[in-house]
Design an enzyme around this catalytic site. Structure first.
Site, PDB file in Angstrom:
ATOM      1  N   GLU A   1      -2.199  66.381  48.647  1.00  0.00           N
ATOM      2  CA  GLU A   1      -2.241  65.983  50.120  1.00  0.00           C
ATOM      3  C   GLU A   1      -0.737  66.026  50.748  1.00  0.00           C
ATOM      4  O   GLU A   1       0.009  64.865  50.801  1.00  0.00           O
ATOM      5  CB  GLU A   1      -2.704  64.606  49.870  1.00  0.00           C
ATOM      6  CG  GLU A   1      -4.043  64.478  49.695  1.00  0.00           C
ATOM      7  CD  GLU A   1      -4.593  63.037  49.060  1.00  0.00           C
ATOM      8  OE1 GLU A   1      -3.691  62.108  49.132  1.00  0.00           O
ATOM      9  OE2 GLU A   1      -5.758  63.087  48.633  1.00  0.00           O
TER      10      GLU A   1
ATOM     11  N   ARG B   1       4.431  65.968  54.913  1.00  0.00           N
ATOM     12  CA  ARG B   1       5.799  66.364  55.297  1.00  0.00           C
ATOM     13  C   ARG B   1       6.300  67.802  55.098  1.00  0.00           C
ATOM     14  O   ARG B   1       6.774  68.425  55.917  1.00  0.00           O
ATOM     15  CB  ARG B   1       7.109  65.276  54.408  1.00  0.00           C
ATOM     16  CG  ARG B   1       8.209  65.446  54.992  1.00  0.00           C
ATOM     17  CD  ARG B   1       9.058  64.351  54.047  1.00  0.00           C
ATOM     18  NE  ARG B   1       8.774  63.450  53.682  1.00  0.00           N
ATOM     19  CZ  ARG B   1       9.166  62.021  54.341  1.00  0.00           C
ATOM     20  NH1 ARG B   1      10.138  62.327  55.460  1.00  0.00           N
ATOM     21  NH2 ARG B   1       8.729  60.960  53.950  1.00  0.00           N
TER      22      ARG B   1
ATOM     23  N   CYS C   1      17.962  49.102  74.301  1.00  0.00           N
ATOM     24  CA  CYS C   1      19.002  47.942  74.203  1.00  0.00           C
ATOM     25  C   CYS C   1      19.111  47.392  72.651  1.00  0.00           C
ATOM     26  O   CYS C   1      18.621  45.981  72.484  1.00  0.00           O
ATOM     27  CB  CYS C   1      18.775  46.940  75.255  1.00  0.00           C
ATOM     28  SG  CYS C   1      19.769  45.665  75.509  1.00  0.00           S
TER      29      CYS C   1
END
EC number: 4.1.1.20
Length: 423
Positions: free
Chosen positions: A275, A278, A346
């Protein structure tokens, strides 16, 4: 290898200049290369050639339906971890018998969905889940093909947040209890045992932890067969790492990975499922952003981009490194100076890189984050009411937007006022 190269001084995605996409789509955006996705998937097919196997793409790495359609067309199965990912895989044209359902917290509704529409295998994570699955399957008059995810207590030597195979991790059942739980599974209504599942983590750069885990699974398989269970599949998970820098990372090649699988498991006469996510998607994608400001500071200078941590959270969450390069190639003699590369959110955590050597860049210049195809767009959010950014797919000299940037009207329309505030 990827297909993002400088041509006549401009970074291209295959044969498309990134500046051309930026002019039409606006920044920031993700862009994926069909050629790179194809090449990386085929590396795994070649690595396991001659064995009975199925390469299931880990949808959690990159779940855009267009990307899944590309991989499905190459023969990929899919590994999903939610009902939503299952729906994405089906929308991409993947039949249920090529989808594996993993994940530690499957709900009854998700179980019913996949059992009703078709599933290759459900990877069960606990005894409690096994009993719930039995109830759901029996109630539907269905049979759930299962593999028990076994935790082999192997340290993958990867980042703390993506290690999954140690005894203290939340995943799977302890290998010492596996035979006991398989014995229960064999007598539960609606359950059919087909295999064993293991996954020890992500971004592994050494084959040794894999080999240690697979050796334990091979021994367990022999024991389970001796107990009378029919084990026809071994799901080995994913986790093979990629080079996020172009200098000092040398993860194992898929061919070496495949050779190790044959050596450790080749005598078991089982179908191998892997599986990867990446390694297929990571280097197949870039995040492209524009410089808003260059800002001198006390002791450091800042490059402020229009991309932020909500668009690519890996640096803030994992301290992850991404190579960041200008879209217009810098001359070899150009002096580079260290800058902190940050976004407009921020928070001080909205920092992509510190003291990163970069050539001089003015406002409006384009930069590209390499190796951003995996766990980039899928982990993005609308924090600070920043719209989700477009995803673009390139194939040769053509490109298309495969996820559009929402308008602010569309974002605000999702909120509703209660009746007492509506007047």
């Amino acid at each position: 290898m990827d297909h993002f190269l400088y041509k006549t001084g401009v970074l291209h995605a295959e044969d498309v200049p990134l500046a051309e996409i930026a002019a039409q789509v606006g920044t920031p955006f993700y862009v994926y290369s069909t050629a790179t996705l194809t090449r990386h998937f085929r590396l795994f097919q070649e690595a396991l050639a001659g064995t009975n196997h199925l390469v299931c793409f880990a949808v959690k790495a990159l779940s855009n339906v267009a990307v899944l359609r590309v991989l499905a067309g190459l023969g990929a199965g899919m590994d999903v971890v939610s009902g939503g990912e299952y729906r994405r895989a089906r929308a991409a044209g993947v039949p249920g018998d090529r989808i594996v359902f993993s994940g530690v917290g499957k709900t009854r509704d998700e179980m019913a969905l996949v059992l009703s529409e078709g599933i290759r295998q459900i990877n069960v994570e606990s005894l409690e889940e096994l009993h719930v699955l039995s109830e759901v399957a029996h109630g539907l008059g269905a049979t759930a093909p299962i593999a028990l995810r076994v935790n082999p207590d192997v340290d993958a030597k990867t980042h703390e947040k993506i290690a999954t195979g140690r005894k203290e991790d939340k995943f799977g059942v302890p290998i010492a209890r596996a035979r006991e739980i398989y014995a229960q599974a064999a007598h539960l209504p609606g359950i059919r045992v087909v295999g064993v599942d293991v996954h020890i983590g992500s971004q592994l750069t050494d084959l040794a932890p894999f080999e240690m885990a697979f050796t334990k699974i091979a021994d367990l398989t022999r024991e389970l067969r001796a107990d009378g269970h029919t084990i026809t599949r071994l799901d080995l998970g994913g986790g093979l790492g990629i080079p996020y820098t172009r200098s000092n990372e040398t993860p194992p090649l898929p061919l070496d990975y495949g050779a190790m699988i044959r050596r450790v498991l080749g005598d078991l006469d089982v179908e191998i499922e892997i599986e990867p996510g990446r390694l297929i998607a990571g280097n197949a994608g870039l995040l492209v952003a524009s410089v808003i400001y260059t800002k001198p500071g006390e002791g450091r200078d800042f490059l402020i981009l229009d991309a932020a941590m909500n668009d690519l959270i890996r640096p803030a969450m994992y301290g992850a490194h991404h190579d960041i390069v200008p879209v217009l190639e810098a001359q070899a003699a150009t002096e580079q100076r260290p800058v902190d590369i940050v976004g407009p959110v921020c928070e001080s955590g909205d920092t992509f890189a510190k003291a990163r050597p970069m050539p001089p860049l003015d406002a409006g210049a384009l930069v590209a984050f390499r190796s951003a195809g995996a766990y980039g767009a899928v982990m993005s959010s609308e924090y600070n009411t920043r719209p989700l950014i477009p995803e673009v797919l390139v194939d040769g000299d053509q490109f298309a937007v495969i996820r559009a940037r929402p308008t602010f009207d569309e974002i605000l329309a999702r909120d509703t006022l209660p009746t007492w505030l509506a007047s």
